[in-house]
Design a protein around this motif. Structure first.
Motif, PDB file in Angstrom:
ATOM      1  N   GLY A 105       3.019   5.853  -4.756  1.00  0.00           N
ATOM      2  CA  GLY A 105       3.947   6.282  -3.717  1.00  0.00           C
ATOM      3  C   GLY A 105       5.307   6.598  -4.315  1.00  0.00           C
ATOM      4  O   GLY A 105       5.950   7.597  -3.967  1.00  0.00           O
ATOM      5  N   ARG A 106       5.763   5.747  -5.228  1.00  0.00           N
ATOM      6  CA  ARG A 106       7.012   6.001  -5.946  1.00  0.00           C
ATOM      7  C   ARG A 106       6.854   7.221  -6.864  1.00  0.00           C
ATOM      8  O   ARG A 106       7.764   8.053  -6.978  1.00  0.00           O
ATOM      9  CB  ARG A 106       7.396   4.765  -6.758  1.00  0.00           C
ATOM     10  CG  ARG A 106       7.647   3.495  -5.924  1.00  0.00           C
ATOM     11  CD  ARG A 106       9.054   3.508  -5.357  1.00  0.00           C
ATOM     12  NE  ARG A 106       9.332   2.381  -4.496  1.00  0.00           N
ATOM     13  CZ  ARG A 106       9.813   1.205  -4.902  1.00  0.00           C
ATOM     14  NH1 ARG A 106      10.006   0.978  -6.199  1.00  0.00           N
ATOM     15  NH2 ARG A 106      10.092   0.258  -4.033  1.00  0.00           N
ATOM     16  N   LEU A 107       5.712   7.302  -7.545  1.00  0.00           N
ATOM     17  CA  LEU A 107       5.487   8.424  -8.453  1.00  0.00           C
ATOM     18  C   LEU A 107       5.540   9.758  -7.706  1.00  0.00           C
ATOM     19  O   LEU A 107       6.053  10.750  -8.238  1.00  0.00           O
ATOM     20  CB  LEU A 107       4.133   8.271  -9.160  1.00  0.00           C
ATOM     21  CG  LEU A 107       3.762   9.378 -10.152  1.00  0.00           C
ATOM     22  CD1 LEU A 107       4.780   9.462 -11.292  1.00  0.00           C
ATOM     23  CD2 LEU A 107       2.350   9.155 -10.708  1.00  0.00           C
ATOM     24  N   LEU A 108       5.038   9.780  -6.495  1.00  0.00           N
ATOM     25  CA  LEU A 108       5.081  11.005  -5.693  1.00  0.00           C
ATOM     26  C   LEU A 108       6.518  11.474  -5.488  1.00  0.00           C
ATOM     27  O   LEU A 108       6.828  12.667  -5.645  1.00  0.00           O
ATOM     28  CB  LEU A 108       4.398  10.754  -4.350  1.00  0.00           C
ATOM     29  CG  LEU A 108       4.465  11.869  -3.312  1.00  0.00           C
ATOM     30  CD1 LEU A 108       3.867  13.160  -3.850  1.00  0.00           C
ATOM     31  CD2 LEU A 108       3.752  11.434  -2.036  1.00  0.00           C
ATOM     32  N   ARG A 142       0.827  -1.214   0.000  1.00  0.00           N
ATOM     33  CA  ARG A 142       0.000   0.000   0.000  1.00  0.00           C
ATOM     34  C   ARG A 142       0.858   1.261   0.000  1.00  0.00           C
ATOM     35  O   ARG A 142       0.494   2.274  -0.624  1.00  0.00           O
ATOM     36  CB  ARG A 142      -0.948  -0.006   1.201  1.00  0.00           C
ATOM     37  CG  ARG A 142      -1.934  -1.157   1.228  1.00  0.00           C
ATOM     38  CD  ARG A 142      -2.749  -1.238  -0.050  1.00  0.00           C
ATOM     39  NE  ARG A 142      -3.703  -2.341  -0.042  1.00  0.00           N
ATOM     40  CZ  ARG A 142      -3.940  -3.123  -1.075  1.00  0.00           C
ATOM     41  NH1 ARG A 142      -3.288  -2.951  -2.221  1.00  0.00           N
ATOM     42  NH2 ARG A 142      -4.836  -4.094  -1.005  1.00  0.00           N
ATOM     43  N   MET A 143       2.002   1.232   0.660  1.00  0.00           N
ATOM     44  CA  MET A 143       2.883   2.393   0.651  1.00  0.00           C
ATOM     45  C   MET A 143       3.469   2.628  -0.739  1.00  0.00           C
ATOM     46  O   MET A 143       3.573   3.776  -1.190  1.00  0.00           O
ATOM     47  CB  MET A 143       3.992   2.232   1.685  1.00  0.00           C
ATOM     48  CG  MET A 143       3.489   2.344   3.119  1.00  0.00           C
ATOM     49  SD  MET A 143       4.788   2.105   4.350  1.00  0.00           S
ATOM     50  CE  MET A 143       5.690   3.651   4.192  1.00  0.00           C
ATOM     51  N   ILE A 144       3.829   1.574  -1.418  1.00  0.00           N
ATOM     52  CA  ILE A 144       4.308   1.722  -2.796  1.00  0.00           C
ATOM     53  C   ILE A 144       3.198   2.293  -3.676  1.00  0.00           C
ATOM     54  O   ILE A 144       3.447   3.099  -4.577  1.00  0.00           O
ATOM     55  CB  ILE A 144       4.814   0.378  -3.345  1.00  0.00           C
ATOM     56  CG1 ILE A 144       6.062  -0.068  -2.585  1.00  0.00           C
ATOM     57  CG2 ILE A 144       5.124   0.482  -4.845  1.00  0.00           C
ATOM     58  CD1 ILE A 144       6.524  -1.474  -2.938  1.00  0.00           C
ATOM     59  N   GLU A 145       1.969   1.900  -3.395  1.00  0.00           N
ATOM     60  CA  GLU A 145       0.821   2.407  -4.152  1.00  0.00           C
ATOM     61  C   GLU A 145       0.436   3.832  -3.748  1.00  0.00           C
ATOM     62  O   GLU A 145      -0.437   4.429  -4.382  1.00  0.00           O
ATOM     63  CB  GLU A 145      -0.388   1.497  -3.933  1.00  0.00           C
ATOM     64  CG  GLU A 145      -0.239   0.119  -4.545  1.00  0.00           C
ATOM     65  CD  GLU A 145      -1.384  -0.798  -4.192  1.00  0.00           C
ATOM     66  OE1 GLU A 145      -1.676  -1.713  -4.990  1.00  0.00           O
ATOM     67  OE2 GLU A 145      -1.987  -0.632  -3.106  1.00  0.00           O
ATOM     68  N   GLY A 146       1.055   4.358  -2.689  1.00  0.00           N
ATOM     69  CA  GLY A 146       0.707   5.695  -2.230  1.00  0.00           C
ATOM     70  C   GLY A 146      -0.515   5.734  -1.335  1.00  0.00           C
ATOM     71  O   GLY A 146      -1.083   6.809  -1.115  1.00  0.00           O
ATOM     72  N   ARG A 147      -0.891   4.601  -0.773  1.00  0.00           N
ATOM     73  CA  ARG A 147      -2.071   4.515   0.089  1.00  0.00           C
ATOM     74  C   ARG A 147      -1.616   4.459   1.548  1.00  0.00           C
ATOM     75  O   ARG A 147      -1.710   3.456   2.226  1.00  0.00           O
ATOM     76  CB  ARG A 147      -2.905   3.300  -0.297  1.00  0.00           C
ATOM     77  CG  ARG A 147      -3.476   3.405  -1.700  1.00  0.00           C
ATOM     78  CD  ARG A 147      -3.976   2.090  -2.258  1.00  0.00           C
ATOM     79  NE  ARG A 147      -5.021   1.480  -1.448  1.00  0.00           N
ATOM     80  CZ  ARG A 147      -5.633   0.335  -1.754  1.00  0.00           C
ATOM     81  NH1 ARG A 147      -5.299  -0.304  -2.878  1.00  0.00           N
ATOM     82  NH2 ARG A 147      -6.559  -0.166  -0.971  1.00  0.00           N
ATOM     83  N   LEU A 148      -1.135   5.604   2.013  1.00  0.00           N
ATOM     84  CA  LEU A 148      -0.528   5.679   3.338  1.00  0.00           C
ATOM     85  C   LEU A 148      -1.543   5.399   4.449  1.00  0.00           C
ATOM     86  O   LEU A 148      -1.221   4.742   5.445  1.00  0.00           O
ATOM     87  CB  LEU A 148       0.086   7.072   3.523  1.00  0.00           C
ATOM     88  CG  LEU A 148       1.299   7.209   4.437  1.00  0.00           C
ATOM     89  CD1 LEU A 148       2.422   6.307   3.976  1.00  0.00           C
ATOM     90  CD2 LEU A 148       1.765   8.664   4.465  1.00  0.00           C
ATOM     91  N   ALA A 192       6.331   4.180 -13.225  1.00  0.00           N
ATOM     92  CA  ALA A 192       5.612   4.137 -11.949  1.00  0.00           C
ATOM     93  C   ALA A 192       4.124   4.404 -12.137  1.00  0.00           C
ATOM     94  O   ALA A 192       3.281   3.737 -11.532  1.00  0.00           O
ATOM     95  CB  ALA A 192       6.210   5.159 -10.984  1.00  0.00           C
ATOM     96  N   GLU A 193       3.798   5.349 -13.014  1.00  0.00           N
ATOM     97  CA  GLU A 193       2.381   5.661 -13.236  1.00  0.00           C
ATOM     98  C   GLU A 193       1.671   4.504 -13.920  1.00  0.00           C
ATOM     99  O   GLU A 193       0.549   4.140 -13.537  1.00  0.00           O
ATOM    100  CB  GLU A 193       2.249   6.935 -14.067  1.00  0.00           C
ATOM    101  CG  GLU A 193       0.816   7.416 -14.183  1.00  0.00           C
ATOM    102  CD  GLU A 193       0.702   8.835 -14.701  1.00  0.00           C
ATOM    103  OE1 GLU A 193      -0.408   9.409 -14.600  1.00  0.00           O
ATOM    104  OE2 GLU A 193       1.712   9.385 -15.191  1.00  0.00           O
ATOM    105  N   SER A 194       2.308   3.894 -14.895  1.00  0.00           N
ATOM    106  CA  SER A 194       1.669   2.768 -15.599  1.00  0.00           C
ATOM    107  C   SER A 194       1.469   1.574 -14.674  1.00  0.00           C
ATOM    108  O   SER A 194       0.538   0.796 -14.855  1.00  0.00           O
ATOM    109  CB  SER A 194       2.507   2.355 -16.814  1.00  0.00           C
ATOM    110  OG  SER A 194       3.739   1.791 -16.411  1.00  0.00           O
TER     111      SER A 194
END
Length: 399
Positions: A315-318, A127-133, A308-310
């Motif tokens: 989270g990485r994209l940020l 979830r952190m990699i996905e940006g879902r903190l 990262a976006e694809s």
């Protein structure tokens, strides 16, 4: 044997596995023989994940799945863990999450606290990699409740959870709470035979201490992680995390010239496993940007952003967008810089990210002031929160 394996030395057990297979293997082994071969296949698969051979890991995990009895839950929990590790390393976060959900179900059915906690913490990583903190924090707190319900708050297992929560608190710039969590977590894991979890604890501690202006303590914590990693040189995931932590700390303490030298020396960004390679290349781009090597940094950041976006790794994209904003600003491309910043804010605001902006320092503060001039409502409040955090993090002026 299993103890050797869990101490992170799977390669040392290889000859023993071969001996077991030779003794058991027949065209049609009995049920007990199948169980033994299944366990060996699972252990071999785990070793393959350590080495970064994810294709072999998946193949061996499926072989173990075919051989193992469905109701044999304790050894069966290893299979989805291996599959999740392999899928995550290849960047397939959807498949990784599915495997971790299966591991969690097995852990609950077998009442195995370690399986439950490991699956929840690994899912928090996804979830952190996905940006879902926020979701990652919820998973960490669920793991704590599971431990509390079993009276296991004092175990190393819980230390792993506390370190994961410390990572999330760090991202939200709650540094005192992050320090308390990681310090307790590292203490609970002291002497625990899980090298990745222990080393991760020290690396999170190093990151938090650096943010709290304790460079000596940060270096000491990194050395602890390096000592653990040195005893497990074939553990690629651990090796990559230590490399990243070392270069980030070097950049913060010694500056971009030395960080660039060390990054080149260790060939940062050349790790063959995709998800490890991506994080290393993000840190390499950070070093290049700090060194004002824009002609190298910007094309690398463009490539990383597209990938990262694809892959929905927001989270990485940020991280990438924040670096792009600063890089474009330095090149005088204000519109491109503000466009990247607006995309970063859209990802970050709902989840409460702060440190990703604070770490970009004075250039980010200038961009945020421009963004604040056109922001309204909750977005304006969020941008002002980021600006306050940047002012608080600024070094004290020389006397």
């Amino acid at each position: 044997d299993f103890g050797v394996f869990m101490a992170g030395k799977a390669e040392a057990a290889g000859p023993l596995w071969e001996q077991i297979e030779q003794q058991v293997a027949t065209d049609d082994p009995p049920a007990e023989g199948k169980e033994i071969l299944a366990n060996v296949a699972a252990m071999r698969a785990m070793g393959a994940t350590f080495r970064g051979d994810m294709a072999q890991a998946v193949e061996l995990a499926h072989r173990a799945d075919e051989l193992l009895s469905p109701d044999n839950l304790i050894p069966r929990n290893t299979i989805p863990f291996i599959l999740a590790s392999a899928y995550s390393a290849e960047g397939d976060l959807v498949q990784a999450a599915r495997a971790l959900a299966e591991e969690l179900e097995i852990g609950q059915a077998s009442d195995s606290l370690w399986t439950i906690v490991r699956s929840l913490c690994d899912l928090a990583d996804v979830r952190m990699i996905e940006g879902r903190l926020g979701d990652a924090a919820d998973l960490g707190h669920t793991a704590l409740r599971q431990a509390d319900a079993r009276g296991a708050r004092q175990f190393g297992t819980v230390g792993h959870v506390l370190v994961k929560l410390a990572e999330i608190l760090y991202e939200r710039n709650e540094l005192e709470s992050a320090h308390n969590h990681v310090a307790e977590g590292v203490d609970l894991m002291h002497g625990w035979g899980q090298p990745y979890e222990m080393a991760s604890g020290y690396m999170v501690l190093a990151t938090v201490l650096q943010a709290r202006h304790d460079p000596v303590g940060a270096r000491a914590a990194l050395r602890k992680a390096e000592e653990i990693q040195s005893r497990h040189p074939n553990y690629l995931k651990l090796s990559s995390l230590v490399r990243v932590c070392r270069i980030r700390l070097c950049l913060a303490q010694d500056g971009p010239t030395e960080a660039a030298r060390q990054a080149a020396e260790i060939r940062l960004g050349e790790m063959r496993v995709p998800i490890f390679q991506e994080w290393e290349r993000i840190i390499l781009a950070q070093v290049l940007a700090a060194a004002e090597r824009w002609d190298e940094a910007l094309p690398l950041l463009d490539e990383l952003a597209a990938s990262a976006e694809s892959g929905a790794r927001f989270g990485r994209l940020l991280e990438i967008l924040a670096l792009q904003a600063v890089a474009w600003h330095a090149r005088g491309e204000t519109d491109l810089a503000l466009s990247a910043l607006e995309k970063a804010l859209a990802i970050a605001k709902p989840q409460g990210y702060v440190r990703v902006f604070v770490e970009r320092g004075t250039p980010m503060a200038g961009l945020l002031r421009q963004a604040a001039a056109r922001a309204v409502g909750t977005k304006a409040r969020y941008v002002n929160t980021l600006l306050r955090a940047l002012r608080a993090a600024a070094p004290e002026p020389a006397a």
